[in-house]
Scaffold this motif. Structure first.
Motif: not given
Length: 472
Positions: A388-401
């Motif tokens: 679940w944490s990795m899903i949120l980290i993926s979203w943050l990376s997606y947002y940053k990009q």
């Protein structure tokens, strides 16, 4: 017959070119989402949480449901951002890096293998309610074999099974809520002299009966009830019109948490009162028994049996799909990435099934292994916190990009970065909460060994790939 006329190398190419078919309808994905949000822990584990947390259990489930809703919204946005994504392992690879997809894929696979082993063993115990002389291993192996057979045929059959399993759970909870409200409105008085009333929810000493530590300890057990909520993200790749059906399934999570968790617990505490709820028994059985339904134990046993079957079915399905995705990303043996003529990842299914059969066998061979399995179940939950944490980290990376702007999706994570970071802070708190009890503390100490092992495998894989490139 026609396949026998096709050369073997052509059949291999056809197998590799096949894709997962979208055979799940809206009703399937909606009920899979509901079934994933209603775990066996609600029926059997809520008594222990009420004993620890009192009526603050309602707050416990509400908080967990709140944060998992935002995890699921992030999951939905990421899956819809690219039609080639079949699972969270795919978008983790795309937005964080290949190592992330490798770690999340194998961790999710192991968490469901462990969970499924536990489920089928527990099924044996439930069957002994009606057949006391039936050996545990007969029920366990039969249940696992049946689930494997179902999943070899088609994803639609899996969807139908989950649909009806979820219906049974929904009917049981709605019946409890109806019976509970009738007893409260009628002013029912139990043999212990407890009058059914909503006032039990706010009486002195009932909100935090064991203080803050008891409240925090309740989170450990309540979290287990939500295991499987992310399954809708695995099934999305085989769902018709996911752009419409996936958001519908995710957006209904808050209503389901309020209806199935909060409402049922309000009824149980209002009728039974915190002081008279036994921690090692199902409060659902207790309420139905007070209502004068002598078959309550049998009914709840059937409901929990179907809930365990549902969880085992989900485990068999999700592990096969995860191995399929890992193979397609070269993170697992290439052969596991091939589909059968029915578009089912049979090889991944059989590998997962073999591991589950071995796990069940070990449970029966080793006398003290059930204590070990309690530890493994805790490890499974820790792994899901990681996912679940990795899903949120993926979203943050997606947002940053800047992908969220370029894709211009209508379905977005509400609150954006604030809620993503809030979710990560909450999951960090959950890991701290696991240290409050001895059994979960042991799991917390052992969990790093799995990630160390994955790190070794990942580095070995990178080295092997590098040598292959050099040789070419």
């Amino acid at each position: 017959m026609q396949n026998s006329k096709i050369p073997e190398h052509v059949q291999e190419v056809q197998s590799e070119n096949r894709k997962l078919l979208k055979q799940l309808d809206n009703r399937h994905i909606q009920l899979i989402a509901i079934g994933g949000a209603i775990g066996t822990g609600l029926f059997m584990g809520s008594g222990k949480i009420i004993h620890l947390s009192g009526s603050s259990i309602i707050l416990t489930y509400t908080i967990i449901g709140f944060f998992l809703f935002f995890v699921m919204r992030a999951l939905g946005e990421l899956l819809l951002s690219d039609s080639s994504f079949n699972s969270f392992a795919d978008f983790s690879t795309a937005y964080i890096g290949p190592w992330a997809g490798f770690f999340i894929g194998w961790t999710y696979w192991l968490s469901w293998v462990v969970t499924c082993v536990g489920d089928v063993v527990v099924i044996g115990g439930y069957m002994q309610f009606w057949f006391p002389n039936l050996s545990l291993w007969i029920s366990a192996f039969s249940a696992l074999g049946f689930m494997l057979l179902i999943n070899t045929l088609s994803v639609r059959l899996f969807g139908e099974m989950e649909f009806w399993f979820a219906i049974i759970k929904i009917v049981a909870i709605l019946a409890l809520i109806l019976v509970g409200f009738v007893m409260i409105l009628a002013g029912y008085t139990s043999p212990d002299g407890v009058k059914a009333s909503f006032s039990h929810l706010i009486q002195n000493g009932m909100i935090f009966p064991n203080g803050f530590q008891g409240f925090v300890s309740g989170f450990q057990i309540a979290l287990f009830s939500f295991v499987g909520i992310e399954l809708v993200g695995i099934a999305a790749a085989e769902t018709k019109n996911p752009e419409v059906n996936l958001p519908k399934a995710i957006n209904g999570i808050p209503i389901r948490v309020v209806l199935f968790y909060v409402s049922s617990l309000v009824c149980i505490i209002s009728v039974c009162s915190w002081e008279y709820i036994v921690p090692d028994k199902s409060p659902f059985v207790g309420l139905f028994t007070l209502a004068g339904l002598p078959t309550a134990a049998g009914i709840i046993n059937f409901v929990v049996l179907t809930s365990a079957l549902s969880s085992a079915n989900s485990g068999v399905f999700s592990t096969s799909r995860m191995l399929f995705g890992l193979a397609r990303e070269n993170a697992a043996p290439h052969a596991w990435g091939k589909l059968s003529t029915l578009n089912v990842p049979l090889r991944g299914l059989f590998v997962s099934g073999l591991c589950m059969f071995i796990g069940v066998t070990l449970l029966f061979i080793t006398p003290t292994v059930m204590a070990v399995f309690t530890l493994l179940s805790t490890l499974s939950s820790i792994m899901l916190i990681f996912i679940w944490s990795m899903i949120l980290i993926s979203w943050l990376s997606y947002y940053k990009q800047g992908k969220c702007i370029s894709h211009n999706l209508n379905y977005k994570l509400p609150g954006g970065k604030v809620m993503a970071w809030s979710g990560l802070i909450f999951f960090s708190f959950m890991l701290v909460a696991l240290a409050f009890q001895q059994d979960t503390r042991n799991g917390l100490l052992i969990a790093p060994l799995w990630f160390i092992w994955l790190t070794i495998l990942w580095k070995t894989k990178k080295t092997t790939n590098h040598l292959k490139l050099k040789q070419q």
